[in-house]
Design an enzyme around this catalytic site. Structure first.
Site, PDB file in Angstrom:
ATOM      1  N   GLY A  80       0.813  -1.201   0.000  1.00 53.21           N
ATOM      2  CA  GLY A  80       0.000   0.000   0.000  1.00 53.21           C
ATOM      3  C   GLY A  80       0.847   1.253   0.000  1.00 53.21           C
ATOM      4  CB  THR A  81       3.978   2.134   1.817  1.00 52.30           C
ATOM      5  OG1 THR A  81       3.392   2.053   3.121  1.00 52.30           O
ATOM      6  CG2 THR A  81       4.992   3.261   1.789  1.00 52.30           C
TER       7      THR A  81
ATOM      8  CB  CYS B 104       2.431   4.710  10.071  1.00 55.48           C
ATOM      9  SG  CYS B 104       1.835   6.380  10.343  1.00 55.48           S
TER      10      CYS B 104
ATOM     11  CG  HIS C 191      -1.344  -5.830   5.211  1.00 57.97           C
ATOM     12  ND1 HIS C 191      -1.345  -5.378   6.506  1.00 57.97           N
ATOM     13  CD2 HIS C 191      -0.801  -4.840   4.471  1.00 57.97           C
ATOM     14  CE1 HIS C 191      -0.824  -4.164   6.554  1.00 57.97           C
ATOM     15  NE2 HIS C 191      -0.488  -3.813   5.330  1.00 57.97           N
TER      16      HIS C 191
END
Length: 375
Positions: free
Chosen positions: A72-73, A320, A196
């Site tokens: 995703g990052t 995060c 995820h």
């Protein structure tokens, strides 16, 4: 011995049984390079195309509007930078909310000049300020999350998309917290997600880009994913991600009903049974499965450790950046208590008994930690 209760699904959801089954099968049949013309390559390509179609349907886009990334990052970094680079002649300003995920904040800083828009005490965007910033000259794009990953508050994506369209500015949306858990609003130019978070395997990110949105990839372009994600795709993991999303969406209505009721009960019990506690985020306009609260005179890491010893897996601080021990930038932007915070997030395997036991154990742990520091 008391069984463990995993209450940190917003960080990572346990692998869905549907994903596990498909992953094991795909390791046998989908391991080859899908760009090759031999039998094994064609088989992998067919599987990859089918998975892309399922994932695209889940996001409400066409298969040729969906790009697969390593996380995703990576989807945020490649997508935001590519949209910004394509708008370089217009300007270098990225309008963003103050509560975006750190991946968005880092990418925006790399892309140009960030114009930060504040939020209220519930985490809602300052809509007047957002509209003013988007309408200024030199704006490359605007970035706004579907819902906050720490406190669950939803953002007005459909409204923001209309404002951006009027100004001729692309809207880049981080949908990681919502996809698989909540309805994905329409109107955006680009959207990212992470497998995820809905029960797929780690290592699969999604970047959806609507036709008409210009892109200029920030690295050398190869033949993979239009240059937005260089390298060999992990076909088995992509297949498992698709299976998990399809299964999760079929369960979404029932899970939404369960999780919303349990989180509502937990909100009320935490507020009623623990002195000097602040339950944060919007109580209604929110993700169904996330709850964050902050306890005065309590160290968040100490509370997480104490809960872990009792069999509960939860998170504290910025989702995060918790390992850095920095205060959450999200809670700071909301102007709420940043110390002693805990985020509870339910997974598809969570039960009411786990939620009830958590609510019963928590007041004693908070009291013990406060007593240890003389409060």
């Amino acid at each position: 011995m008391t069984s463990r209760a995993y209450l940190d699904a917003a960080s990572s959801e346990p692998l869905h049984p549907a994903a596990r089954e498909v992953l094991l099968s795909a390791l046998e049949s989908g391991w080859a390079d899908p760009a090759r013309l031999h039998h094994e390559g064609r088989t992998a390509r067919l599987l990859l195309d089918n998975a892309r179609a399922v994932l695209a349907e889940g996001l409400g886009v066409r298969p040729d509007e969906l790009f697969l990334t390593a996380s995703g990052t990576a989807a945020i970094h490649s997508g935001l930078l590519a949209v910004a680079a394509a708008r370089r002649r217009v300007g270098e300003v990225v309008v963003q909310s103050a509560v975006e995920h750190s991946a968005v904040l880092h990418a925006a800083a790399k892309a140009g000049t960030a114009a930060e828009v504040g939020v209220d005490s519930l985490g809602h965007l300052d809509q007047d300020a957002f509209k003013t910033e988007v309408q200024k000259p030199g704006v490359a794009l605007a970035a706004l999350q579907t819902a906050n990953h720490e406190v669950g508050t939803r953002q007005p994506i459909t409204w923001a998309a209309e404002v951006c369209a009027e100004a001729g500015v692309p809207l880049f949306v981080d949908g990681a917290a919502s996809v698989g858990h909540d309805v994905v609003p329409a109107g955006w130019s680009a959207l990212t997600a992470s497998a995820h978070k809905w029960g797929g395997p780690a290592g699969v990110g999604l970047l959806a880009v609507r036709k008409g949105t210009r892109l200029a990839p920030a690295w050398p372009v190869d033949e993979r994913e239009d240059g937005l994600s260089p390298g060999h795709p992990n076909v088995p993991s992509v297949l498992a991600a698709a299976a998990a999303l399809q299964a999760r969406m079929s369960e979404a209505a029932e899970l939404d009903k369960q999780h919303r009721a349990w989180i509502d009960e937990l909100r009320h019990r935490v507020a009623a049974e623990i002195p000097d506690v602040e339950v944060v985020g919007d109580p209604d306009d929110r993700l169904p499965h996330v709850l964050t609260f902050s306890c005065l005179y309590v160290d968040g890491e100490a509370l997480v450790t104490a809960l872990d010893a009792e069999g509960f897996s939860v998170s504290s601080g910025s989702a995060c950046t918790a390992s850095t021990l920095r205060p959450s930038h999200v809670l700071a932007a909301m102007g709420v208590l940043t110390h002693g915070n805990v985020r509870v997030s339910l997974s598809r395997t969570s039960t009411y008994d786990e939620v009830d036991r958590f609510a019963s154990v928590l007041p004693g742990l908070v009291g013990r930690i406060r007593a240890e520091v003389g409060m």
